[in-house]
Design a protein around this motif. Structure first.
Motif, PDB file in Angstrom:
ATOM      1  N   UNK A 287       0.825  -1.209   0.000  1.00 21.73           N
ATOM      2  CA  UNK A 287       0.000   0.000   0.000  1.00 21.73           C
ATOM      3  C   UNK A 287       0.860   1.260   0.000  1.00 21.73           C
ATOM      4  N   UNK A 288       1.947   1.251   0.740  1.00 23.18           N
ATOM      5  CA  UNK A 288       2.856   2.410   0.723  1.00 23.18           C
ATOM      6  C   UNK A 288       3.537   2.580  -0.630  1.00 23.18           C
ATOM      7  N   UNK A 289       3.929   1.484  -1.259  1.00 21.80           N
ATOM      8  CA  UNK A 289       4.535   1.568  -2.598  1.00 21.80           C
ATOM      9  C   UNK A 289       3.534   2.128  -3.595  1.00 21.80           C
ATOM     10  N   UNK A 290       2.278   1.726  -3.482  1.00 19.04           N
ATOM     11  CA  UNK A 290       1.203   2.246  -4.331  1.00 19.04           C
ATOM     12  C   UNK A 290       1.038   3.755  -4.104  1.00 19.04           C
ATOM     13  N   UNK A 291       0.967   4.175  -2.836  1.00 18.57           N
ATOM     14  CA  UNK A 291       0.841   5.598  -2.522  1.00 18.57           C
ATOM     15  C   UNK A 291       2.018   6.389  -3.110  1.00 18.57           C
ATOM     16  N   UNK A 292       3.218   5.891  -2.923  1.00 15.13           N
ATOM     17  CA  UNK A 292       4.404   6.569  -3.443  1.00 15.13           C
ATOM     18  C   UNK A 292       4.354   6.684  -4.964  1.00 15.13           C
ATOM     19  N   UNK A 293       3.944   5.627  -5.637  1.00 11.15           N
ATOM     20  CA  UNK A 293       3.934   5.625  -7.109  1.00 11.15           C
ATOM     21  C   UNK A 293       2.952   6.642  -7.666  1.00 11.15           C
ATOM     22  N   UNK A 294       1.711   6.678  -7.126  1.00 10.39           N
ATOM     23  CA  UNK A 294       0.743   7.620  -7.719  1.00 10.39           C
ATOM     24  C   UNK A 294       0.954   9.034  -7.221  1.00 10.39           C
ATOM     25  N   UNK A 295       1.310   9.220  -5.952  1.00  7.14           N
ATOM     26  CA  UNK A 295       1.439  10.584  -5.425  1.00  7.14           C
ATOM     27  C   UNK A 295       2.680  11.291  -5.971  1.00  7.14           C
ATOM     28  N   UNK A 296       3.677  10.519  -6.389  1.00 10.70           N
ATOM     29  CA  UNK A 296       4.880  11.100  -6.989  1.00 10.70           C
ATOM     30  C   UNK A 296       4.874  10.983  -8.509  1.00 10.70           C
ATOM     31  N   UNK A 297       3.721  10.624  -9.046  1.00 10.33           N
ATOM     32  CA  UNK A 297       3.506  10.561 -10.502  1.00 10.33           C
ATOM     33  C   UNK A 297       4.596   9.759 -11.208  1.00 10.33           C
TER      34      UNK A 297
ATOM     35  N   UNK B 103      -7.404   9.859 -15.813  1.00 13.11           N
ATOM     36  CA  UNK B 103      -6.682  11.106 -15.514  1.00 13.11           C
ATOM     37  C   UNK B 103      -5.562  10.884 -14.508  1.00 13.11           C
ATOM     38  N   UNK B 104      -4.441  11.538 -14.739  1.00 11.86           N
ATOM     39  CA  UNK B 104      -3.305  11.450 -13.824  1.00 11.86           C
ATOM     40  C   UNK B 104      -3.446  12.459 -12.698  1.00 11.86           C
ATOM     41  N   UNK B 105      -2.724  12.208 -11.623  1.00 10.63           N
ATOM     42  CA  UNK B 105      -2.660  13.138 -10.492  1.00 10.63           C
ATOM     43  C   UNK B 105      -2.052  14.437 -11.003  1.00 10.63           C
ATOM     44  N   UNK B 106      -2.596  15.593 -10.617  1.00 10.47           N
ATOM     45  CA  UNK B 106      -2.089  16.868 -11.139  1.00 10.47           C
ATOM     46  C   UNK B 106      -0.581  17.041 -10.926  1.00 10.47           C
TER      47      UNK B 106
ATOM     48  N   UNK C  69       0.964  18.545  -4.394  1.00 11.94           N
ATOM     49  CA  UNK C  69       1.798  17.918  -3.372  1.00 11.94           C
ATOM     50  C   UNK C  69       0.875  17.122  -2.456  1.00 11.94           C
ATOM     51  N   UNK C  70       1.325  15.946  -2.087  1.00  9.82           N
ATOM     52  CA  UNK C  70       0.487  15.036  -1.313  1.00  9.82           C
ATOM     53  C   UNK C  70       1.262  14.546  -0.105  1.00  9.82           C
ATOM     54  N   UNK C  71       0.600  14.565   1.051  1.00  5.50           N
ATOM     55  CA  UNK C  71       1.228  14.151   2.299  1.00  5.50           C
ATOM     56  C   UNK C  71       0.382  13.074   2.967  1.00  5.50           C
ATOM     57  N   UNK C  72       0.991  11.954   3.279  1.00  7.09           N
ATOM     58  CA  UNK C  72       0.321  10.892   4.013  1.00  7.09           C
ATOM     59  C   UNK C  72       0.246  11.327   5.477  1.00  7.09           C
ATOM     60  N   UNK C  73      -0.970  11.472   5.993  1.00 12.30           N
ATOM     61  CA  UNK C  73      -1.170  11.968   7.363  1.00 12.30           C
ATOM     62  C   UNK C  73      -1.312  10.848   8.390  1.00 12.30           C
ATOM     63  N   UNK C  74      -1.972   9.774   7.987  1.00  9.46           N
ATOM     64  CA  UNK C  74      -2.196   8.657   8.902  1.00  9.46           C
ATOM     65  C   UNK C  74      -2.429   7.403   8.076  1.00  9.46           C
ATOM     66  N   UNK C  75      -2.141   6.267   8.685  1.00 10.49           N
ATOM     67  CA  UNK C  75      -2.338   5.007   7.985  1.00 10.49           C
ATOM     68  C   UNK C  75      -2.609   3.920   9.007  1.00 10.49           C
ATOM     69  N   UNK C  76      -3.372   2.921   8.576  1.00  9.97           N
ATOM     70  CA  UNK C  76      -3.657   1.767   9.421  1.00  9.97           C
ATOM     71  C   UNK C  76      -3.808   0.555   8.513  1.00  9.97           C
ATOM     72  N   UNK C  77      -3.324  -0.577   8.981  1.00 16.14           N
ATOM     73  CA  UNK C  77      -3.364  -1.797   8.185  1.00 16.14           C
ATOM     74  C   UNK C  77      -3.786  -2.952   9.084  1.00 16.14           C
TER      75      UNK C  77
ATOM     76  N   UNK D 236      -2.498  19.383  -1.943  1.00  8.80           N
ATOM     77  CA  UNK D 236      -2.656  20.787  -2.305  1.00  8.80           C
ATOM     78  C   UNK D 236      -2.340  20.914  -3.792  1.00  8.80           C
ATOM     79  N   UNK D 237      -3.233  21.578  -4.508  1.00  9.26           N
ATOM     80  CA  UNK D 237      -3.021  21.877  -5.921  1.00  9.26           C
ATOM     81  C   UNK D 237      -3.406  23.340  -6.109  1.00  9.26           C
ATOM     82  N   UNK D 238      -2.413  24.203  -6.263  1.00  5.89           N
ATOM     83  CA  UNK D 238      -2.695  25.643  -6.305  1.00  5.89           C
ATOM     84  C   UNK D 238      -3.216  26.079  -4.948  1.00  5.89           C
ATOM     85  N   UNK D 239      -4.400  26.659  -4.937  1.00  4.90           N
ATOM     86  CA  UNK D 239      -5.003  27.105  -3.675  1.00  4.90           C
ATOM     87  C   UNK D 239      -6.039  26.110  -3.143  1.00  4.90           C
ATOM     88  N   UNK D 240      -6.232  25.005  -3.845  1.00  2.00           N
ATOM     89  CA  UNK D 240      -7.244  24.019  -3.437  1.00  2.00           C
ATOM     90  C   UNK D 240      -6.589  22.924  -2.601  1.00  2.00           C
ATOM     91  N   UNK D 241      -7.168  22.699  -1.427  1.00  4.03           N
ATOM     92  CA  UNK D 241      -6.676  21.679  -0.504  1.00  4.03           C
ATOM     93  C   UNK D 241      -7.767  20.638  -0.296  1.00  4.03           C
TER      94      UNK D 241
END
Length: 118
Positions: A10-20, A53-56, A60-68, A80-85
């Motif tokens: 799951x972390x590898x998946x998050x890293x792959x899409x959030x870092x495009x 569609x790809x992630x903009x 910037x994306x930050x993992x705040x919490x996780x549970x498995x 955050x993308x521009x001024x939209x959070x």
């Protein structure tokens, strides 16, 4: 699957899409029958998902919490993308070393505005 395997995948998946990192990085992490749900958006199949569609690029994306627990993973992230959070929860199911399903829970209107920022 152990909980630790689910966390690692799951972390590898998050890293792959959030870092495009692109489809080549995501493909080995997803089952061919991968199912994605986010409100009214429903995508069946890994290749259909990878073609969506790809992630903009400027987001910037930050993992705040996780549970498995076993094959289930939950990731809370802020982006955050521009001024939209936005904040979203992604509920993942990991089986046989790949993500088989993802469901996003969050404010759909805010997510659409986030994706629309150029």
């Amino acid at each position: 699957m152990s909980t630790e395997d689910t966390r690692r995948i799951a972390r590898a998946y998050f890293d792959a899409w959030s870092n495009r990192r692109g489809p080549d990085a995501l493909r080995p992490l997803l089952a061919a029958s991968f199912v994605f749900d986010a409100g009214p958006v429903h995508i069946e199949g890994r290749e259909a998902f990878l073609g969506a569609a790809e992630w903009p690029a400027r987001a910037t994306t930050t993992l705040l919490a996780e549970a498995y627990d076993g094959e289930h993973g939950f990731q809370l992230y802020a982006a955050v993308n521009g001024t939209v959070r936005i904040r979203s929860v992604e509920c993942l199911v990991v089986r046989d070393g790949v993500v088989v399903a993802s469901e996003i829970i969050g404010d759909l209107a805010a997510f659409q505005a986030f994706m629309a920022v150029g």
